[in-house]
Design an enzyme around this catalytic site. Structure first.
Site, PDB file in Angstrom:
ATOM      1  N   ASN A  46       4.749  11.204 -11.105  1.00  0.00           N
ATOM      2  CA  ASN A  46       5.611  10.808 -12.213  1.00  0.00           C
ATOM      3  C   ASN A  46       5.209  11.587 -13.464  1.00  0.00           C
ATOM      4  O   ASN A  46       4.234  12.340 -13.453  1.00  0.00           O
ATOM      5  CB  ASN A  46       5.596   9.291 -12.430  1.00  0.00           C
ATOM      6  CG  ASN A  46       4.230   8.760 -12.831  1.00  0.00           C
ATOM      7  OD1 ASN A  46       3.443   9.439 -13.499  1.00  0.00           O
ATOM      8  ND2 ASN A  46       3.930   7.517 -12.452  1.00  0.00           N
ATOM      9  N   GLU A  55      -4.638   7.010  -3.019  1.00  0.00           N
ATOM     10  CA  GLU A  55      -5.292   5.704  -2.920  1.00  0.00           C
ATOM     11  C   GLU A  55      -6.428   5.738  -1.899  1.00  0.00           C
ATOM     12  O   GLU A  55      -7.197   4.781  -1.800  1.00  0.00           O
ATOM     13  CB  GLU A  55      -4.277   4.618  -2.557  1.00  0.00           C
ATOM     14  CG  GLU A  55      -3.401   4.227  -3.735  1.00  0.00           C
ATOM     15  CD  GLU A  55      -2.514   3.021  -3.474  1.00  0.00           C
ATOM     16  OE1 GLU A  55      -2.074   2.405  -4.460  1.00  0.00           O
ATOM     17  OE2 GLU A  55      -2.260   2.693  -2.296  1.00  0.00           O
ATOM     18  N   ASN A  65       3.920   1.807   2.603  1.00  0.00           N
ATOM     19  CA  ASN A  65       5.268   1.851   2.039  1.00  0.00           C
ATOM     20  C   ASN A  65       5.983   3.148   2.406  1.00  0.00           C
ATOM     21  O   ASN A  65       7.165   3.151   2.772  1.00  0.00           O
ATOM     22  CB  ASN A  65       5.219   1.731   0.519  1.00  0.00           C
ATOM     23  CG  ASN A  65       4.765   0.367   0.038  1.00  0.00           C
ATOM     24  OD1 ASN A  65       4.719  -0.598   0.800  1.00  0.00           O
ATOM     25  ND2 ASN A  65       4.400   0.282  -1.226  1.00  0.00           N
ATOM     26  N   ASP A 111       7.319   5.266  -3.853  1.00  0.00           N
ATOM     27  CA  ASP A 111       6.949   5.512  -2.464  1.00  0.00           C
ATOM     28  C   ASP A 111       8.169   5.883  -1.625  1.00  0.00           C
ATOM     29  O   ASP A 111       8.126   6.798  -0.806  1.00  0.00           O
ATOM     30  CB  ASP A 111       6.256   4.283  -1.884  1.00  0.00           C
ATOM     31  CG  ASP A 111       4.931   3.986  -2.561  1.00  0.00           C
ATOM     32  OD1 ASP A 111       4.270   4.950  -2.991  1.00  0.00           O
ATOM     33  OD2 ASP A 111       4.565   2.808  -2.675  1.00  0.00           O
ATOM     34  N   GLY A 118       0.859  -1.183   0.000  1.00  0.00           N
ATOM     35  CA  GLY A 118       0.000   0.000   0.000  1.00  0.00           C
ATOM     36  C   GLY A 118       0.887   1.221   0.000  1.00  0.00           C
ATOM     37  O   GLY A 118       1.897   1.277   0.716  1.00  0.00           O
TER      38      GLY A 118
END
Length: 280
Positions: free
Chosen positions: A180, A139, A48, A233, A44
């Site tokens: 990203n 998330e 992380n 992460d 997760g």
């Protein structure tokens, strides 16, 4: 790198069990690829990042949720074992979240996340001190992210992944966005953000302040890439800690890229890490 050590960080985010199949190549649509090797880890993005920050030397507490099941108990034990305070992780009615991951021989991956208990994370009653920085991801629900960002009195970082439209109020409140290159392209509203770090995989990372690039660094060369699943992460945790420690943009990026490079050489998304200054 100047620092108030250990730094205080609150990570609000997801906790999953990662089921990872390593295969020679990733399947195409409708295709079955045989010969996989399976491993099971706690993951997760939230977990992380919390574990990475703790191993890098920060004092971390996590806000999240797990199910009332063996996976949830295992996840809590693992995260606590990494030095993270889990008193604010609640037990939810849903099963612990699960991520189904496929990784190929080059370390590239495909991930499907089943949110489970992560959909029940609640910030009600959460108190954040002025000395605590906050790190979040997408998330969890956007409403929850906005709620926490609004009540946090200090520094707020958001790893805006997976990509989704972001409201103006959140753009204005967050001190550091981490994305990203694909996520940055998918969220043009980030051009108006105060500070955005953009990662380019093996090409390194850049920092944008007020939409203008202030620093760009290459990624360290890694000859033994095993998995890229946890690299973003670990990068997010390291960059957040470096920035709140007062590191200049270029140094903060170099440190975070070095931590990300150390992560891809390990099969787990929660690899062993040294203290942050080791990577500076």
């Amino acid at each position: 790198m100047t620092s108030h050590s250990p730094q205080d960080l609150v990570v609000v985010g997801s906790i999953n069990v990662d089921l990872t199949a390593t295969v020679e190549r990733l399947p195409r649509a409708g295709e079955t690829v045989a010969g996989g090797r399976l491993r099971r880890d706690v993951g997760g993005k939230g977990a992380n990042q919390a574990v990475a920050a703790s191993r890098l030397g920060a004092r971390v507490r996590m806000v999240g949720a797990v199910g009332d099941d063996s996976d949830g108990r295992w996840a809590l034990e693992t995260i606590r074992g990494a030095g993270v305070d889990v008193e604010d992780v609640r037990t939810a009615r849903s099963a612990t979240g699960t991520a189904l991951i496929a990784v190929d021989a080059a370390g590239e991956n495909q991930i499907v996340v089943c949110g489970g208990a992560n959909t029940e994370v609640d910030a009600g009653g959460l108190t954040i001190a002025a000395t605590e920085a906050v790190l979040m991801q997408l998330e969890l629900s956007l409403d929850l992210v906005q709620e926490v960002a609004a009540q946090a009195p200090g520094f707020v970082a958001l790893n805006a992944a997976p990509a989704q439209p972001l409201p103006e109020g959140l753009i204005e409140r967050v001190d550091l966005f981490i994305v990203n290159e694909s996520e940055y392209a998918a969220m043009p509203e980030l051009r108006a953000a105060r500070r955005v770090a953009v990662t380019f995989g093996a090409e390194g990372a850049a920092m944008l302040v007020g939409g203008e690039e202030t620093a760009r660094v290459p990624a360290p060369v890694v000859s033994n890439v095993v998995s890229s699943v946890g690299a973003g992460d670990a990068f997010s945790a390291a960059l957040t800690l470096a920035v709140i420690a007062g590191a200049p943009d270029e140094q903060a990026l170099r440190t975070a890229c070095a931590v990300g490079a150390a992560t891809v050489a390990h099969p787990s998304a929660q690899p062993p890490l040294a203290r942050l200054e080791t990577y500076a």
